[in-house]
Design an enzyme around this catalytic site. Structure first.
Site, PDB file in Angstrom:
ATOM      1  CB  SER A 150      43.913  38.433  57.418  1.00 26.57           C
ATOM      2  OG  SER A 150      43.084  39.145  56.543  1.00 26.57           O
ATOM      3  CD  GLN A 167      43.668  39.992  52.271  1.00 26.88           C
ATOM      4  OE1 GLN A 167      43.197  40.735  51.081  1.00 26.88           O
ATOM      5  NE2 GLN A 167      43.257  40.385  53.463  1.00 26.88           N
ATOM      6  CG  HIS A 183      42.010  38.850  46.631  1.00 24.26           C
ATOM      7  ND1 HIS A 183      41.304  38.913  47.892  1.00 24.26           N
ATOM      8  CD2 HIS A 183      42.917  39.746  46.960  1.00 24.26           C
ATOM      9  CE1 HIS A 183      41.902  39.638  48.523  1.00 24.26           C
ATOM     10  NE2 HIS A 183      43.026  40.210  48.079  1.00 24.26           N
ATOM     11  CE  LYS A 236      39.082  42.945  47.491  1.00 26.81           C
ATOM     12  NZ  LYS A 236      39.404  42.946  48.987  1.00 26.81           N
ATOM     13  CD  GLU A 268      43.548  43.223  47.263  1.00 25.27           C
ATOM     14  OE1 GLU A 268      42.693  43.371  47.927  1.00 25.27           O
ATOM     15  OE2 GLU A 268      44.488  42.978  47.641  1.00 25.27           O
ATOM     16  CG  HIS A 280      48.161  39.759  49.034  1.00 30.30           C
ATOM     17  ND1 HIS A 280      47.601  38.795  48.552  1.00 30.30           N
ATOM     18  CD2 HIS A 280      47.408  40.675  49.608  1.00 30.30           C
ATOM     19  CE1 HIS A 280      46.243  39.334  48.169  1.00 30.30           C
ATOM     20  NE2 HIS A 280      46.130  40.313  49.007  1.00 30.30           N
ATOM     21  NE  ARG A 294      39.809  38.080  56.217  1.00 35.69           N
ATOM     22  CZ  ARG A 294      38.367  37.955  55.433  1.00 35.69           C
ATOM     23  NH1 ARG A 294      37.748  37.033  55.114  1.00 35.69           N
ATOM     24  NH2 ARG A 294      38.119  39.228  54.963  1.00 35.69           N
ATOM     25  CE  LYS A 320      37.026  40.270  59.240  1.00 41.99           C
ATOM     26  NZ  LYS A 320      37.455  41.161  57.980  1.00 41.99           N
TER      27      LYS A 320
HETATM   28 ZN   LIG Z   1      44.220  41.409  49.204  1.00 42.14          ZN
END
Ligand SMILES: [Zn+2]
Length: 423
Positions: free
Chosen positions: A108, A110, A112, A135, A137, A276, A295, A301
């Site tokens: 998906s 998304q 954060h 979060k 990444e 992203h 998302r 979802k």
């Molecule tokens: Zn992510």
């Protein structure tokens, strides 16, 4: 008996449906190589390998002299292994989760939240935001890797608004013209116009965007059949995503977001509020311990449109600016550091040339997790007592301030990745 502070791990494989199938998956290949007893099902997806202490995938310790079964249990009983600074900063927890991903169909789109927003969202909506942490990444490509990251330069979005009438219909003429005029504005005006356009797309009614998407897919399919060049409407990517997520608003997001193609060793860092998606390929991933994801499409979802449109970073930038470059260590030319602008983690790529037969994994003031991608060696450490055989797919936990000597047995050197926390 000396204290066992370096030991091999058996890590958890997640078989999400979007993973590459059977031995096409890097995750499955690593598993098959590291564990001769592993049975790889040629029809099943092997999506993620989790190397860490997450409760849904706590790594199992492969040393029966250690009473604790999992890495999480062992760290809870031996928090000193984290290193004094990490232990204090992250309340005795390993601050990162290290992964390998093998992506067959898109994940998906998304973003954060940052720490402040994560705290607020968790307090208000704990069912959607399970913790109060940020979060960040980072993905490092193992094979050619396709992803989307950040908003495109406005000129590119404006070009799509002009060449893709179905996209323009969704945004509406007023907002589209506002964005077109903003090109000569100051950056704040551009971001404001971009926010209006993106929000209009995300808030459009399902029936409206599904109709427009079907018209667009039909038109591009006809153009492809007629041998026409569809790159002006990103035709190939649109059909790829539509085949995976028919009727999903995320298919239109490709006109807002950069397509990023990473070669092996190249990486992208996904900071707070950066939209992203991972589309295809195998990568190493490291992230702070959190499950907070907002998302924006390519998903069945829950999409929290309000939060999403409010939080995003609407700063346009070219695709090339999203490739995050590692720096070669000044102390050791075999080591490349991927050091993102967050405290939670750093990843090292260790490339040992075939000319080196004895290599020292140096001691650092942080617990670390080491993954072998290529090559074989026998590892020794004063904190391990017995020898450890390292081959493709092997994973080692190394406590802070411990080193490991590698006696290389492969003729073509070694490639390793090591996740740690350098405060
Ligand atoms: Zn992510």
């Amino acid at each position: 008996m000396a204290e066992l502070r370096v030991f091999p791990l058996s890590c958890v494989v997640q078989k999400y449906a979007w993973g590459k199938i059977g031995l096409d998956s890097e995750v499955a290949k690593l598993l098959a190589s590291s564990d001769p007893l592993a049975q790889i099902d040629p029809d099943k997806p092997y999506a993620e390998l989790w190397m860490g202490t997450h409760p849904r995938g706590d790594a199992v310790i492969l040393d029966n002299r250690i009473p604790q079964k999992t890495l999480g249990q062992w760290i809870a009983d031996n928090p000193g292994c984290l290193g004094s600074k990490v232990k204090e900063t992250f309340q005795g927890q390993l601050p990162f989760l290290f992964k390998v991903l093998s992506v067959n169909t898109a994940l998906s789109i998304q973003a954060h939240p940052n720490k402040e927003l994560a705290g607020k969202l968790h307090a208000q909506f704990p069912e959607h935001y399970p913790d109060a942490n940020h979060k960040p990444e980072m993905a490092i490509a193992l094979t050619p890797f396709q992803g989307m990251c950040g908003f495109r330069p406005v000129e590119e979005i404006v070009a799509f608004l002009q060449k893709v009438p179905e996209f323009r219909a969704l945004i509406g003429n007023v907002a589209a013209e506002q964005l077109e005029r903003s090109v000569c504005n100051d950056p704040r005006g551009v971001s404001a116009a971009l926010r209006v356009c993106f929000t209009r797309m995300m808030k459009s009614e399902k029936k409206v965007f599904v109709d427009q998407l079907n018209m667009l897919v039909k038109r591009i399919s006809q153009e492809v059949a007629a041998g026409k060049d569809t790159s002006g409407s990103s035709g190939k990517l649109l059909l790829q995503l539509h085949s995976q997520f028919p009727g999903d608003i995320g298919c239109f997001a490709i006109y807002f977001l950069n397509l990023v193609m990473l070669q092996p060793g190249e990486s992208m860092f996904l900071g707070a509020n950066e939209p992203h998606a991972y589309l295809y390929g195998d990568c190493i991933e490291c992230m702070a311990c959190s499950d907070n994801t907002v998302r924006a499409g390519l998903t069945p979802k829950f999409i929290d449109v309000l939060t999403l449109c409010e939080m995003l970073n609407y700063t346009p930038a070219p695709s090339s600016s999203k490739v995050f470059a590692p720096t070669q260590s000044r102390l050791d030319p075999c080591v490349y550091l991927y050091d993102p602008p967050v405290p939670d983690f750093t990843v090292m790529k260790i490339e040992i040339p075939s000319s080196i037969k004895l290599y020292l994994i140096s001691a650092i003031d942080s617990a670390s997790i080491l993954l072998v991608i290529q090559g074989t060696a026998v590892g020794t450490s004063t904190a391990a007592i017995s020898e450890m055989t390292l081959r493709r797919g092997s994973v080692l936990f190394i406590s802070a301030n411990e080193s490991v000597s590698l006696h290389l047995s492969s003729l073509d050197g070694m490639l390793l990745f090591r996740a740690c926390c350098l405060l």
